[in-house]
Design an enzyme around this catalytic site. Structure first.
Site, PDB file in Angstrom:
ATOM      1  N   ASP A   1     -37.905  36.666   5.340  1.00  0.00           N
ATOM      2  CA  ASP A   1     -38.500  35.839   6.376  1.00  0.00           C
ATOM      3  C   ASP A   1     -37.882  36.273   7.707  1.00  0.00           C
ATOM      4  OD1 ASP A   1     -40.001  34.035   7.747  1.00  0.00           O
ATOM      5  OD2 ASP A   1     -39.509  32.321   6.492  1.00  0.00           O
TER       6      ASP A   1
HETATM    7  C1  BGC Z   1     -41.836  31.639   8.868  1.00  0.00           C
HETATM    8  C2  BGC Z   1     -42.749  32.353   7.906  1.00  0.00           C
HETATM    9  C3  BGC Z   1     -43.637  33.318   8.644  1.00  0.00           C
HETATM   10  C4  BGC Z   1     -42.789  34.267   9.461  1.00  0.00           C
HETATM   11  C5  BGC Z   1     -43.577  35.323  10.216  1.00  0.00           C
HETATM   12  C6  BGC Z   1     -41.152  32.577   9.845  1.00  0.00           C
HETATM   13  O1  BGC Z   1     -40.496  31.899  10.857  1.00  0.00           O
HETATM   14  O2  BGC Z   1     -40.872  30.906   8.150  1.00  0.00           O
HETATM   15  O3  BGC Z   1     -43.483  31.439   7.160  1.00  0.00           O
HETATM   16  O4  BGC Z   1     -44.453  34.011   7.746  1.00  0.00           O
HETATM   17  O5  BGC Z   1     -42.044  33.514  10.407  1.00  0.00           O
HETATM   18  O6  BGC Z   1     -44.275  34.811  11.271  1.00  0.00           O
END
Ligand code: BGC
Length: 737
Positions: free
Chosen positions: A260
């Site tokens: 993530d």
């Molecule tokens: C979130 C994810 C997301 C990623 C990319 C993160 O902050 O937890 O769910 O896919 O950002 O945007």
């Protein structure tokens, strides 16, 4: 490209080319004409890392993607992958995932995902960071909106539907590779606070939190995203047991594992790595392939290789997985594969997608209350629509980051299509929030502040005057869209105070009242729900939300959605969910006196509205529960049947739910566990027999040694309209020991 050729390519790659494949950067790195300035200074990476980067995050748009790919290919022989959060719609936005799941309609969910992919792929997307299937039982967590809900098994059913919908046959320009998230257990963050710790027994984790991700992997999901939280004290991104042992070895996942956002570098803040070097080493050891938005892999993999801390074989394995995905997407033959600006333009919010979105809305809005049959509204009634959502385009919810806000139909517009001028009046009524500061900074994405044009007093007066005039007042109220989604944790699950106070003042003058609720989580409604006639849970319903809601309000269709996450009675009750353990002193069946049982002094144990709950314009009667036998022997199956009758005067649908309870086992078992459901159509007066098969597989669970098996003994079987309202029978499972 043939596999042999791809292997040759890998062998011919320089170390920096290889490392590049494991780096994901955001759009600003690719947008600048002079790649040596700007963003990489902030991230602290060198130009070679940008030039060789393997994937881009959240950059979309056919022409833009084509241009970036073209520039990239001038310096690289390996095309970029474009990944984005395309969660419940692209330009056309469908109801938010928790709402979609309330349809209990896997074909619907699959087709919304398929349409989403079709709209996004020609605009340059290759991978979507969806589905999110974290089990959510604590409504304080803002990300409840992104998940199908509280049930491990049902989340798995929807995980499969979404993966199949997005990926289809993996046709370029039609489908998207799917990335299931957040692996694992992110829904169980302590106290519902975003990015917080997760800690529970391995037994429970395996039993209740892992199944939905497994279902996605079994459905062929191409990618997995690590979660931000810890698992048994080790952040998921560095957790070898979870990634190497469970995901890769036990589940056989050989696709791409991405972190993530910034999760590798966050290993330092977690306190398990001293610096970027250690953080990169931990993530590589956990078989994490792509580093989303940190300098760790870019700057540390070379030193790790050079001092022998990282085996080149391990690096090659990770790079191979990324190359293999690019190859499956056909990017080596054509880096621009699937991009088609004209097609993208043609599909964006076109009639067909809008109409599908409207149908989805009709099936996802949950009727929570309908006293005196105030709904459906009758023709000729004078309607006053009021509240912060009365004329708002913010119906997409926080995670529709690529959604077309301008295309959203407002309630005011949809109501005006149904009502004549002399039977319709509307006003904003009151502010959305008392305090917008608490929403924090959301960069340049959303800037949503106070909205009232008149003073609060003027609006209140106008609202009261309209309430006096109208036959029915429709309140369009809810959470601000930024109160849910990522970093939308709350401790108070009620409607914003300013809206409650205003509604209370206006309600005194309303002859009849209907509340349309817009929110990203189960809310606490207990303090005002008895003062209104009807409540329709609208979630964030998306582009065609207002039309679908109007269809339901005026009875052009009959509500059929049922909650997939219960609504708490009070904020202090969470986490509250139907599948809890009974405890040694169950409140409803203990020999102890009233006080010394497991309960609250000031609130029921049960949620206000349980899992599976929802009303329709028809009523239904459940009867005649019949088990094919009272004994089930090893290797056998049983059937359980119940009669369901439409006792109302309109046709409608029932979601008939099957639950089991293992009465005594070697470990405690949930009081009820969903094992099946059928959505059936019923004409007025029609009675159908619904039959479920009970298999041995449904009786299995993990014991304390994590062995998955069924144990002999009594089982209760429930068939009903929701987790709290079922017919019950029992059978004995015998293994012949
Ligand atoms: C979130 C994810 C997301 C990623 C990319 C993160 O902050 O937890 O769910 O896919 O950002 O945007």
């Amino acid at each position: 490209m043939e596999e042999k050729k791809l292997r040759e390519l890998l062998q011919s790659m320089t170390v920096r080319e290889k490392i590049g494949q494991l780096i994901q950067l955001s759009g600003d790195f690719f947008g600048a004409s002079d790649l040596a300035t700007g963003p990489q200074e902030k991230l602290g990476i060198e130009p070679w890392a940008v030039q060789n980067a393997g994937s881009a995050l959240n950059v979309l748009g056919a022409d833009k993607v084509r241009e970036i790919q073209k520039r990239h290919m001038e310096n690289s022989r390996i095309p970029l992958l474009f990944m984005a959060d395309i969660v419940y719609g692209y330009k056309t936005v469908y109801p938010m995932p928790l709402g979609l799941a309330c349809s209990w309609d896997t074909e619907l969910v699959k087709s919304c995902s398929r349409r989403t992919a079709r709209e996004a792929a020609p605009d340059g997307a290759h991978v979507t960071f969806a589905p999110m299937v974290d089990v959510v039982r604590d409504a304080r967590w803002g990300r409840c909106m992104e998940s199908p809900g509280e049930d491990p098994w049902l989340n798995g059913v929807f995980a499969r539907a979404m993966v199949e919908g997005f990926q289809g046959e993996m046709v370029p320009g039609e489908n998207l590779a799917s990335c299931v998230k957040h692996f694992a257990g992110y829904g169980a963050v302590e106290a519902g606070r975003e990015y917080n710790t997760v800690d529970m027994s391995r037994w429970r984790f395996v039993q209740e939190y892992l199944p939905p991700y497994k279902a996605a992997v079994d459905a062929g999901c191409e990618m997995v995203m690590t979660s931000f939280n810890t698992v048994e004290g080790i952040p998921a991104t560095a957790n070898r047991w979870l990634m190497e042992e469970v995901l890769r070895r036990q589940w056989g996942f050989d696709g791409v594992l991405i972190t993530d956002y910034a999760a590798i570098q966050e290993l330092i803040a977690h306190g398990v790595a001293e610096d970027d070097y250690e953080a990169a080493k931990l993530a590589m050891n956990a078989t994490v392939d792509i580093d989303m938005k940190t300098p760790c892999y870019a700057n540390q993999l070379e030193p790790l290789l050079n001092d022998g801390s990282l085996d080149v074989k391990k690096l090659d394995e990770a790079v191979w997985r990324v190359l293999a995905l690019k190859n499956r997407l056909g990017l080596f033959e054509d880096p621009y594969r699937g991009i088609d600006a004209e097609k993208a333009e043609c599909l964006a919010c076109n009639e067909e997608n809008r109409s599908a979105a409207r149908t989805a809305v009709q099936k996802c809005m949950v009727l929570l209350r309908n006293e005196n049959q105030v709904l459906p509204l009758k023709s000729g009634q004078k309607i006053a629509l009021m509240g912060p959502y009365a004329d708002s385009k913010d119906l997409n919810g926080m995670w529709a980051v690529h959604g077309d806000r301008d295309a959203v139909v407002t309630l005011k517009t949809a109501f005006a299509e149904v009502l004549s001028e002399d039977t319709f009046a509307t006003t904003a009524g009151c502010e959305m929030l008392d305090d917008y500061e608490s929403l924090g900074d959301f960069g340049s994405y959303f800037k949503l502040g106070p909205t009232l044009e008149n003073s609060a007093e003027e609006e209140l007066e106008k609202s009261i005057a309209l309430a006096k005039w109208a036959d029915v007042v429709v309140f369009a109220v809810g959470e601000h869209m930024l109160q849910s989604g990522e970093s939308g944790s709350r401790t108070d699950l009620t409607l914003p105070a300013v809206q409650r106070a205003w509604m209370e003042r206006v309600l005194v003058h309303a002859k009849k009242s209907v509340v349309l609720l817009f929110n990203g989580r189960p809310l606490v409604l207990a303090d005002w729900k008895n003062s209104v006639d009807a409540i329709l849970e609208c979630w964030f319903p998306g582009t065609e939300g207002a039309h679908g809601i109007a269809d339901l309000l005026w009875g052009r269709c009959n509500p059929c959605a049922r909650l997939t996450a219960g609504f708490p009675f009070a904020s202090g009750q969470v986490p509250v969910y139907y599948g809890a353990f009974r405890t040694g002193r169950p409140a409803d069946a203990s020999s102890h006196s009233g006080r010394f049982v497991s309960r609250y002094l000031d609130c029921p144990n049960e949620p206000l509205y349980p899992f599976g709950y929802g009303l329709s314009y028809h009523t239904a009667e459940y009867s005649d529960l019949k088990l094919s036998d009272t004994v089930m022997r090893r290797g056998e199956t049983l059937t359980v049947g119940a009669a369901v009758k439409n006792t109302g005067d309109v046709s409608g649908q029932e979601v008939v739910q099957l639950y089991l309870h293992d009465v005594a086992a070697s470990v405690v078992r949930p009081a009820k566990e969903l094992k099946g459901f059928q959505k059936i159509d019923l004409e007025p007066g029609e009675k159908k027999e619904v039959i479920f098969e009970i298999t041995e597989e449904m009786l299995k669970f993990y014991d304390s040694d994590l062995q998955f098996a069924a144990q002999p003994g009594m089982f209760e079987v429930f068939v009903g309209r929701n987790a709290a309202d079922c017919l019950v029978a029992a059978f004995r499972y015998e293994t012949g020991r």
